[in-house]
Write an enzyme that holds these catalytic residues in place. Structure first.
Site, PDB file in Angstrom:
ATOM      1  N   CYS A   2       1.088  -1.327   0.142  1.00 11.65           N
ATOM      2  CA  CYS A   2       0.413  -0.138   0.198  1.00 11.65           C
ATOM      3  C   CYS A   2       0.813   1.302   0.060  1.00 11.65           C
ATOM      4  O   CYS A   2       1.727   1.313   1.242  1.00 11.65           O
ATOM      5  CB  CYS A   2      -0.991  -0.036   1.289  1.00 11.65           C
ATOM      6  SG  CYS A   2      -2.163  -1.280   1.258  1.00 11.65           S
ATOM      7  N   ARG A  27       4.109  -0.451  -4.866  1.00  9.38           N
ATOM      8  CA  ARG A  27       3.343  -0.679  -3.616  1.00  9.38           C
ATOM      9  C   ARG A  27       2.838  -1.831  -3.306  1.00  9.38           C
ATOM     10  O   ARG A  27       2.632  -2.689  -2.243  1.00  9.38           O
ATOM     11  CB  ARG A  27       3.596   0.432  -2.410  1.00  9.38           C
ATOM     12  CG  ARG A  27       4.866   1.335  -2.233  1.00  9.38           C
ATOM     13  CD  ARG A  27       4.726   2.122  -1.495  1.00  9.38           C
ATOM     14  NE  ARG A  27       4.589   1.716  -0.125  1.00  9.38           N
ATOM     15  CZ  ARG A  27       6.153   1.632   0.556  1.00  9.38           C
ATOM     16  NH1 ARG A  27       6.898   2.281   0.345  1.00  9.38           N
ATOM     17  NH2 ARG A  27       5.161   1.466   1.906  1.00  9.38           N
ATOM     18  N   TRP A  74      -2.084  -2.900  -1.517  1.00  5.43           N
ATOM     19  CA  TRP A  74      -2.710  -4.033  -1.906  1.00  5.43           C
ATOM     20  C   TRP A  74      -3.525  -4.561  -1.629  1.00  5.43           C
ATOM     21  O   TRP A  74      -2.884  -4.712   0.934  1.00  5.43           O
ATOM     22  CB  TRP A  74      -1.155  -4.907  -1.446  1.00  5.43           C
ATOM     23  CG  TRP A  74       0.221  -6.542  -1.658  1.00  5.43           C
ATOM     24  CD1 TRP A  74       0.337  -6.478  -2.641  1.00  5.43           C
ATOM     25  CD2 TRP A  74      -0.118  -6.703  -0.432  1.00  5.43           C
ATOM     26  NE1 TRP A  74       0.754  -7.597  -2.513  1.00  5.43           N
ATOM     27  CE2 TRP A  74      -0.063  -8.432  -1.197  1.00  5.43           C
ATOM     28  CE3 TRP A  74      -0.679  -6.919   0.769  1.00  5.43           C
ATOM     29  CZ2 TRP A  74       0.082  -9.545  -0.656  1.00  5.43           C
ATOM     30  CZ3 TRP A  74      -0.376  -7.848   1.463  1.00  5.43           C
ATOM     31  CH2 TRP A  74      -0.219  -9.772   0.620  1.00  5.43           C
ATOM     32  N   ASN A 100      -1.679   1.953   5.882  1.00  2.00           N
ATOM     33  CA  ASN A 100      -1.109   0.961   5.166  1.00  2.00           C
ATOM     34  C   ASN A 100      -0.840  -0.091   6.473  1.00  2.00           C
ATOM     35  O   ASN A 100      -0.104   0.702   7.371  1.00  2.00           O
ATOM     36  CB  ASN A 100       0.159   1.562   4.804  1.00  2.00           C
ATOM     37  CG  ASN A 100       1.326   0.834   4.386  1.00  2.00           C
ATOM     38  OD1 ASN A 100       0.916  -0.289   3.927  1.00  2.00           O
ATOM     39  ND2 ASN A 100       2.706   1.066   4.846  1.00  2.00           N
ATOM     40  N   GLY A 101      -0.641  -0.672   6.444  1.00  3.74           N
ATOM     41  CA  GLY A 101      -0.024  -1.812   7.427  1.00  3.74           C
ATOM     42  C   GLY A 101      -1.468  -2.992   7.616  1.00  3.74           C
ATOM     43  O   GLY A 101      -2.524  -3.255   6.997  1.00  3.74           O
ATOM     44  N   GLU A 493      18.042 -17.265  -7.263  1.00 10.41           N
ATOM     45  CA  GLU A 493      17.182 -16.759  -7.552  1.00 10.41           C
ATOM     46  C   GLU A 493      16.643 -16.594  -8.639  1.00 10.41           C
ATOM     47  O   GLU A 493      15.659 -15.907  -9.422  1.00 10.41           O
ATOM     48  CB  GLU A 493      18.452 -15.591  -7.253  1.00 10.41           C
ATOM     49  CG  GLU A 493      18.378 -14.107  -7.938  1.00 10.41           C
ATOM     50  CD  GLU A 493      17.303 -13.227  -7.263  1.00 10.41           C
ATOM     51  OE1 GLU A 493      16.767 -14.237  -5.890  1.00 10.41           O
ATOM     52  OE2 GLU A 493      16.780 -12.097  -7.295  1.00 10.41           O
ATOM     53  N   LYS A 497      13.115 -15.799 -10.268  1.00 13.33           N
ATOM     54  CA  LYS A 497      12.231 -14.821 -10.395  1.00 13.33           C
ATOM     55  C   LYS A 497      11.499 -14.911 -11.397  1.00 13.33           C
ATOM     56  O   LYS A 497      10.355 -14.286 -11.414  1.00 13.33           O
ATOM     57  CB  LYS A 497      13.519 -13.990 -11.566  1.00 13.33           C
ATOM     58  CG  LYS A 497      15.318 -13.443 -10.606  1.00 13.33           C
ATOM     59  CD  LYS A 497      14.716 -12.111 -10.817  1.00 13.33           C
ATOM     60  CE  LYS A 497      13.837 -11.493  -9.307  1.00 13.33           C
ATOM     61  NZ  LYS A 497      14.225 -11.532  -7.822  1.00 13.33           N
ATOM     62  N   GLU A 500       8.155 -15.546 -10.169  1.00 15.22           N
ATOM     63  CA  GLU A 500       7.240 -14.444  -9.819  1.00 15.22           C
ATOM     64  C   GLU A 500       6.774 -13.501 -10.194  1.00 15.22           C
ATOM     65  O   GLU A 500       5.826 -12.841 -10.358  1.00 15.22           O
ATOM     66  CB  GLU A 500       8.716 -13.583  -8.655  1.00 15.22           C
ATOM     67  CG  GLU A 500       9.129 -12.619  -9.049  1.00 15.22           C
ATOM     68  CD  GLU A 500      10.034 -11.830  -7.692  1.00 15.22           C
ATOM     69  OE1 GLU A 500       9.719 -10.749  -7.286  1.00 15.22           O
ATOM     70  OE2 GLU A 500      11.319 -11.555  -8.071  1.00 15.22           O
ATOM     71  N   HIS A 516      18.343 -35.949  -4.620  1.00 14.76           N
ATOM     72  CA  HIS A 516      17.731 -36.979  -3.018  1.00 14.76           C
ATOM     73  C   HIS A 516      16.121 -36.425  -3.410  1.00 14.76           C
ATOM     74  O   HIS A 516      15.090 -35.818  -2.215  1.00 14.76           O
ATOM     75  CB  HIS A 516      18.039 -35.949  -1.894  1.00 14.76           C
ATOM     76  CG  HIS A 516      19.341 -36.340  -2.124  1.00 14.76           C
ATOM     77  ND1 HIS A 516      19.537 -37.361  -1.433  1.00 14.76           N
ATOM     78  CD2 HIS A 516      20.968 -35.666  -2.616  1.00 14.76           C
ATOM     79  CE1 HIS A 516      20.960 -37.181  -1.266  1.00 14.76           C
ATOM     80  NE2 HIS A 516      21.272 -36.527  -2.344  1.00 14.76           N
ATOM     81  N   LYS A 615       6.252  -4.278  -4.079  1.00 19.73           N
ATOM     82  CA  LYS A 615       7.554  -3.708  -3.707  1.00 19.73           C
ATOM     83  C   LYS A 615       8.295  -4.186  -2.596  1.00 19.73           C
ATOM     84  O   LYS A 615       9.364  -5.232  -1.822  1.00 19.73           O
ATOM     85  CB  LYS A 615       8.091  -2.517  -4.564  1.00 19.73           C
ATOM     86  CG  LYS A 615       9.437  -2.634  -4.442  1.00 19.73           C
ATOM     87  CD  LYS A 615       9.740  -3.100  -5.646  1.00 19.73           C
ATOM     88  CE  LYS A 615      11.645  -3.301  -5.456  1.00 19.73           C
ATOM     89  NZ  LYS A 615      12.005  -4.531  -6.551  1.00 19.73           N
TER      90      LYS A 615
END
Ligand code: M6R
Length: 620
Positions: A2, A27, A74, A100-101, A493, A497, A500, A516, A615
């Protein structure tokens, strides 16, 4: 998560609010909304979807006024919908606010307020705060306070916040006090921009760039009472504070896309420069070491450290894994890498010689901040490796190292990763030279680091090859990413990438671990991306490739230039420059970033705004 903006002054509020929301959209982008006040009227426009849709709505239904607040959401509580979009209204429209929160006790508060006759129209936790502030406003008025006075509103906010449990960045307007904006912070960042006869408010400094250079970061438990000409900051326990004014160093060009189609691509291409920025002024040729301006620790204190905890989330956690290998190799100090979300609730045995490093691009990640605070509370030196100057973690850590990578706007982190790895290499060199790393070894590392920006420039030359490979594999539904030692975190990583931004299932593993379990996934439709540059264990990784080949799995190899042999085994090869093993993550990460980018484009995904993500993860 947010984004919040606010404005009080003499210009059109909606212009700043929309411009600011575009900059904060990374955000959260489930919905967007704004409220603009003119005299005693507050007009609200809000809409599911992106800021562009809100801008269209504002064109069809214009709002005028010079005081306002805005929000990009968000969703946490309540699905993304027009009704759940912020701003929310308290009482009969006396208070309008954005948040926001997360309000943890919203359910209890909602029941209490319902019993008092308040009607809830949304599924959000935020509406509770709006009604709660309105309720305390009515209580003040009952006691004889004047509803048109700032101090009445302030007292109502203070009383309401005493009853709230959770986290918030709040911005609110009051119908009966035009030109008053009250902001409050606990856990979610807020920054006030100071103009001439005007003030701005924002979740981060981005929207303020180009508007003002003077900013004040709010701390937890602070309330800002903002009018066009005045800024008053009150701390819950310490009372009125003198605002500590800082200078913004960003410029608007940092926020422009330039010739690129997406921020992610722009940021991938910035890496030669951002790695150079991370190195600038930090290579100490005389001492064959590194130097940092802001560690705030004496050499004697650093020499005493016998254990380091690196804590982070997501991509920063992957960089931390590279850091573990680097510090243990160069400085021989035991390092543990902890997910911040775990560390904050764990109680590992730490001694007074344990040092904590929080690694974070944004400096606002809720879990990383909480882990840092928990370690700080226990009395450990807490340092940060952080990109955003003035962010909460940067301010709360005892000291630290900035990345100087410039704003990272694409939700998928790219340049932050390589900058973090660069800074961790410098840190390992610095700690190593305090212990048993020799002068010639230090000199050699410095020489290699100096060469890295150019090596990264060369690495970007692989883009055309990556594009072709993406074309071949973009319809696959599963990928494996495999690498060993320094390239194991790179495999993690690369997988992150891909998943997402393209929504393809991908798993990263140490190459030998694949036997394994994950090897069961391998078939002719499941590509394996092997990160296999030259190293001491190169033949071992090649054996792992053979094992995949024997099961008819397609192989994409990231290998060093000149390694012609690898093409016999791999279906496709992406070549990167040959660098020392400990620097390989810097070059091997780039083709994986590009691969994810190209595949996501081919699948029609929004690479800069992937679904469900934001983000900065400022909620738990
Ligand atoms: O700002 P931070 O570095 O603390 O953020 C941590 C993660 O949220 C972040 O790296 C996230 O995993 C990115 N989307 C990865 O691309």
């Amino acid at each position: 998560m947010c984004g919040i903006v606010g404005y009080v002054g003499s210009k059109s509020a909606v212009d700043f609010l929309l411009e600011g929301l575009y900059r904060l959209e990374y955000r959260g982008y489930d919905s967007a909304g704004l409220a603009v006040q003119q005299d005693h009227q507050i007009a609200i426009r809000k809409k599911t979807g992106r800021v562009g849709q809100l801008a269209d709505l504002c064109e069809r239904q214009p709002v005028t006024g010079t005081f306002g607040i805005g929000h990009t959401r968000w969703a946490t509580h309540g699905e993304p919908s027009d009704i759940n979009s912020h701003p929310h209204v308290g009482g009969n429209g006396e208070v309008v606010l954005v948040h926001n929160g997360v309000i943890e006790n919203y359910s209890i508060l909602r029941n209490q307020l319902r019993e008092l006759g308040y009607v809830f129209r949304t599924g959000t936790d935020t509406e509770v705060v709006a009604h709660l502030v309105a309720h305390h406003l009515f209580e003040e008025i009952k006691l004889g306070a004047n509803p048109g006075e700032i101090k009445t509103c302030l007292r109502a906010v203070e009383s309401a916040l005493k009853r709230v449990k959770g986290t918030y960045g709040l911005a609110m307007l009051f119908r009966d006090v035009p030109g008053l904006l009250i902001a409050a912070r606990l856990g979610s960042p807020l920054v006030v921009g100071i103009g001439r006869g005007e003030h701005y408010l924002s979740s981060d400094a981005g929207p303020l760039v180009g508007r003002t250079e003077e900013v004040v970061y709010l701390s937890d438990h602070e309330i800002a009472v903002i009018t066009p000409h005045e800024l008053q900051i009150i701390h819950r326990d310490a009372g009125t504070q003198t605002p500590s004014v800082r200078t913004l160093e960003q410029t608007t060009s940092d926020l422009d896309l330039g010739d690129f189609d997406h921020y992610m691509l722009k940021e991938i291409y910035e890496q030669p420069q951002t790695v150079e920025n991370a190195l600038r002024g930090r290579l100490d040729e005389d001492e064959a070491s590194a130097k940092f301006g802001g560690l705030n620790m004496q050499p004697q204190e650093l020499r005493r450290v016998d254990r380091i905890i690196l804590t982070a989330c997501g991509t920063s956690w992957h960089a931390a894994l590279v850091g573990e290998y680097l510090i243990e190799e160069f400085a021989r100090i035991p390092v543990e890498v902890e997910y911040a979300s775990e560390l904050r609730y764990r109680n590992p045995p730490l001694t007074d010689r344990t040092m904590i490093f929080a690694i974070t691009q944004s400096g606002e990640t809720a879990d990383t901040l909480a882990a840092l605070r928990e370690c700080k509370r226990k009395g450990h030196p807490t340092l940060a490796i952080c990109n955003v100057v003035g962010s909460t973690i940067a301010r709360e850590a005892d000291g630290g190292i900035y990345l100087h990578a410039g704003p990272e706007i694409g939700v998928a982190s790219t340049k932050a990763f390589t900058s973090q790895v660069t800074v961790l290499t410098l840190l390992a060199l610095f700690l190593g030279r305090m212990r048993n790393l020799s002068y010639p070894a230090g000199k050699r590392i410095i020489g290699h680091l100096r060469a890295m920006p150019e090596k990264l420039r060369q690495t970007l030359g692989c883009h055309a090859a990556v594009k072709d490979i993406a074309q071949k594999y973009y319809q696959a539904e599963n990928f494996l990413y495999l690498g060993r030692l320094y390239n194991f975190p790179v495999a993690l990583e690369g997988a992150l990438k891909l998943k997402e931004i393209s929504y393809i299932h991908a798993e990263g593993y140490p190459a030998a671990e694949m036997k394994h379990g994950p090897i069961a996934l391998v078939d002719e439709d499941t590509p394996s991306v092997f990160v296999v540059p030259r190293s001491n264990i190169y033949p071992k990784v090649v054996s792992n490739m053979e094992e995949i080949k024997a099961r008819r799995g397609p192989i994409i190899a990231i290998a060093c230039e000149g390694d012609d042999k690898i093409a016999d085994l791999a279906d496709d090869v992406i070549y990167v420059p040959d660098v020392d093993e400990y620097l390989q993550p810097l070059v091997t990460a780039i083709p994986l970033q590009l691969l994810a980018y190209e595949i996501a484009l081919l699948r029609g995904c929004n690479v800069d705004r992937p679904r469900n993500l934001a983000k900065s993860v400022t909620v738990e």
